[in-house]
Write a protein that holds these residues in place. Structure first.
Motif, short mmCIF file in Angstrom:
data_model
loop_
_atom_site.label_atom_id
_atom_site.label_comp_id
_atom_site.label_asym_id
_atom_site.label_seq_id
_atom_site.Cartn_x
_atom_site.Cartn_y
_atom_site.Cartn_z
N TRP A 50 -9.71 5.11 -19.71
CA TRP A 50 -8.79 4.58 -20.47
C TRP A 50 -9.26 4.24 -21.70
O TRP A 50 -10.60 4.16 -21.73
N VAL A 184 1.66 3.26 -14.34
CA VAL A 184 0.05 3.02 -14.71
C VAL A 184 -0.60 3.88 -15.75
O VAL A 184 -1.57 4.42 -16.04
N ASP A 190 -4.87 -0.65 -17.38
CA ASP A 190 -5.30 -0.02 -16.04
C ASP A 190 -6.82 -0.29 -15.90
O ASP A 190 -7.48 -0.87 -16.56
N THR A 191 -7.11 0.03 -14.63
CA THR A 191 -8.37 -0.23 -14.10
C THR A 191 -9.37 0.40 -14.96
O THR A 191 -9.20 1.56 -15.50
N THR A 209 -10.72 -4.28 -11.35
CA THR A 209 -9.18 -4.07 -11.53
C THR A 209 -8.46 -5.26 -11.24
O THR A 209 -9.14 -6.12 -10.22
N GLY A 211 -5.47 -4.70 -10.07
CA GLY A 211 -4.76 -3.79 -9.11
C GLY A 211 -3.16 -3.35 -9.73
O GLY A 211 -3.08 -3.76 -10.88
N MET A 212 -2.61 -3.16 -8.90
CA MET A 212 -1.06 -2.95 -9.28
C MET A 212 -0.34 -4.23 -9.68
O MET A 212 -0.65 -5.23 -8.77
N ARG A 219 -2.50 -7.54 -0.96
CA ARG A 219 -2.53 -5.95 -1.10
C ARG A 219 -3.89 -5.72 -1.73
O ARG A 219 -4.27 -6.26 -2.87
N GLY A 221 -6.23 -2.67 -3.30
CA GLY A 221 -6.16 -1.11 -3.60
C GLY A 221 -7.62 -0.16 -3.29
O GLY A 221 -8.40 -0.97 -2.44
N ASP A 222 -7.69 0.88 -4.23
CA ASP A 222 -8.76 1.69 -4.00
C ASP A 222 -9.99 1.27 -4.46
O ASP A 222 -11.15 1.43 -4.08
N SER A 223 -9.83 0.58 -5.69
CA SER A 223 -10.93 0.25 -6.38
C SER A 223 -12.09 -0.34 -5.74
O SER A 223 -13.29 0.13 -6.25
N THR A 242 -8.46 6.07 -11.15
CA THR A 242 -7.64 4.97 -11.66
C THR A 242 -6.11 5.59 -11.13
O THR A 242 -6.06 6.82 -10.87
N GLY A 243 -5.37 4.60 -11.10
CA GLY A 243 -4.15 5.15 -10.56
C GLY A 243 -3.49 4.31 -9.40
O GLY A 243 -4.07 3.33 -9.08
N HIS A 244 -2.55 5.02 -8.75
CA HIS A 244 -1.99 4.62 -7.59
C HIS A 244 -3.01 4.47 -6.55
O HIS A 244 -3.09 5.30 -5.72
N GLY A 245 -3.47 3.34 -6.23
CA GLY A 245 -4.61 3.24 -5.19
C GLY A 245 -4.42 4.12 -3.92
O GLY A 245 -5.24 4.35 -3.16
C1 SD4 Z 1 -5.23 0.01 -7.73
N1 SD4 Z 1 -6.26 1.74 -8.71
O1 SD4 Z 1 -5.21 -1.09 -7.45
C2 SD4 Z 1 -5.91 0.80 -8.84
C3 SD4 Z 1 -4.96 0.34 -10.09
C4 SD4 Z 1 -5.11 1.19 -11.18
O2 SD4 Z 1 -4.62 2.37 -12.98
O3 SD4 Z 1 -6.17 2.12 -10.95
N2 SD4 Z 1 -4.21 1.50 -12.07
O4 SD4 Z 1 -4.43 0.85 -6.89
#
Ligand code: SD4
Length: 329
Positions: A50, A184, A190-191, A209, A211-212, A219, A221-223, A242-245
């Motif tokens: 980003w 996202v 974003d992350t 991050t 997170g969402m 919750r 996430g993946d980060s 990055t994105g929906h973890g």
């Molecule tokens: C998450 N991956 O917590 C992170 C959020 C994120 O771009 O990267 N948004 O799911």
């Protein structure tokens, strides 16, 4: 010279003059130009997710130019984003969970396999720095919630309210409908995941991050998950997400990309394959967005996302530019 055509077909170089940068020719290669275990980057490179990556890269590259380690570079680089209240998905000013609490996830890893992580951490501006201390001062990899906070305080970090007025007002507005609808693809929202490689081929990565936005309390996430939000292997390379973890976790995206590179994929091919697997398995109809970045030991890099809108910051010794990633859909 490595062909850039496949990459250029699918992505737009966002800054005039970028084509003149010789290190950019290492993007998008469909061949793999590294020998596992052989470090030969030749020139430093920092890549991060980003637009907020531009300021973070600048700091990371300063650290490398001054002779600092890549581990210091990625830590200090992403700390710029963590401290910026305008970055609404990282650190201070990050959007809160459904209950109005800012909870942070972060991790860091070097090319020797050392790694540290914190998740569900509250009230600390720099979770990545706490993650590094988990790596260096404990026998563990990951600390969560109260325990992570306790550890941070013991290490001298100060408690701070991370919910800025702007984020509080947005949360109050959101509460009127309370519809969980993650977006996202908003720049600067974003992350941050960052990978750095120096002249000698040393590599490290960090990810941090909030997170969402408006996630359920608790919750994660993946980060902060090693192998999902980030992975580094000193014999191969590194990847960040990055994105929906939830989809990155379900497919262990960063680890997958590194393994694909180990088995002959270029960073670009590996990112593309990891994105396609998500779509094959989970379908095109969801509003999911994932973006991946990857770098191999030769300093070749790749970037790819599910849909349009993902961009990344790319810095060499003298340049630092924002680039639109190619995408599948
Ligand atoms: C998450 N991956 O917590 C992170 C959020 C994120 O771009 O990267 N948004 O799911």
């Amino acid at each position: 010279m490595i062909s850039r055509r496949p990459f250029l077909k699918k992505s737009l170089l966002a800054t005039v003059g970028v084509l003149a940068a010789p290190w950019l020719s290492r993007a998008g290669s469909k061949t793999n130009n590294f020998v596992p275990g052989e470090k030969k980057s030749g020139q430093p490179l920092v890549i991060s997710t980003w637009k907020h990556g531009l300021a973070a890269n600048a700091k990371a590259m300063d650290v490398i130019r001054a002779g600092g380690s890549v581990l210091d570079a990625v830590e200090q680089g992403v700390m710029v984003t963590e401290a910026d209240p305008e970055s609404r998905s990282v650190g201070l000013g990050g959007l809160p969970d459904r209950d109005g609490k800012v909870t942070l996830d972060a991790c860091i890893m070097d090319d020797q396999g050392n790694c540290g992580s914190v998740c569900f951490l509250e009230d600390i501006v720099h979770p990545v720095a706490v993650a590094r201390l988990v790596m260096e001062k404990t026998p563990h990899v990951m600390l969560a919630g109260e325990g992570a906070l306790q550890f941070a305080l013991e290490q001298g970090f100060k408690r701070e309210n991370l919910l800025t007025e702007k984020s509080r007002v947005d949360w109050e507005k959101w509460k009127k409908k309370a519809k969980y609808d993650p977006e996202v693809n908003i720049e600067n929202h974003d992350t941050i995941g960052m990978i750095a490689i120096d002249e000698g081929g040393d590599m490290a990565a960090a990810c941090t991050t909030s997170g969402m936005a408006y996630k359920l309390r608790g919750r994660v996430g993946d980060s902060p998950i090693i192998g999902a939000g980030l992975f580094v292997d000193g014999d191969v390379g590194a990847a960040v997400a990055t994105g929906h973890g939830e989809y990155v976790m379900r497919t262990l995206g960063s680890f997958l990309i590194v393994e694909l590179m180990r088995n002959g994929h270029s960073p670009q091919q590996a990112c593309e394959e990891a994105v396609s697997r998500i779509i094959k398995k989970y379908g095109k109809d969801k509003r999911i967005q994932i973006g991946y970045l990857a770098v191999n030991l030769s300093g070749e890099y790749g970037a790819y996302s599910i849909r349009k809108g993902f961009n990344y910051a790319l810095a060499g010794k003298d340049e630092n530019v924002l680039v639109d990633a190619g995408c599948l859909l």
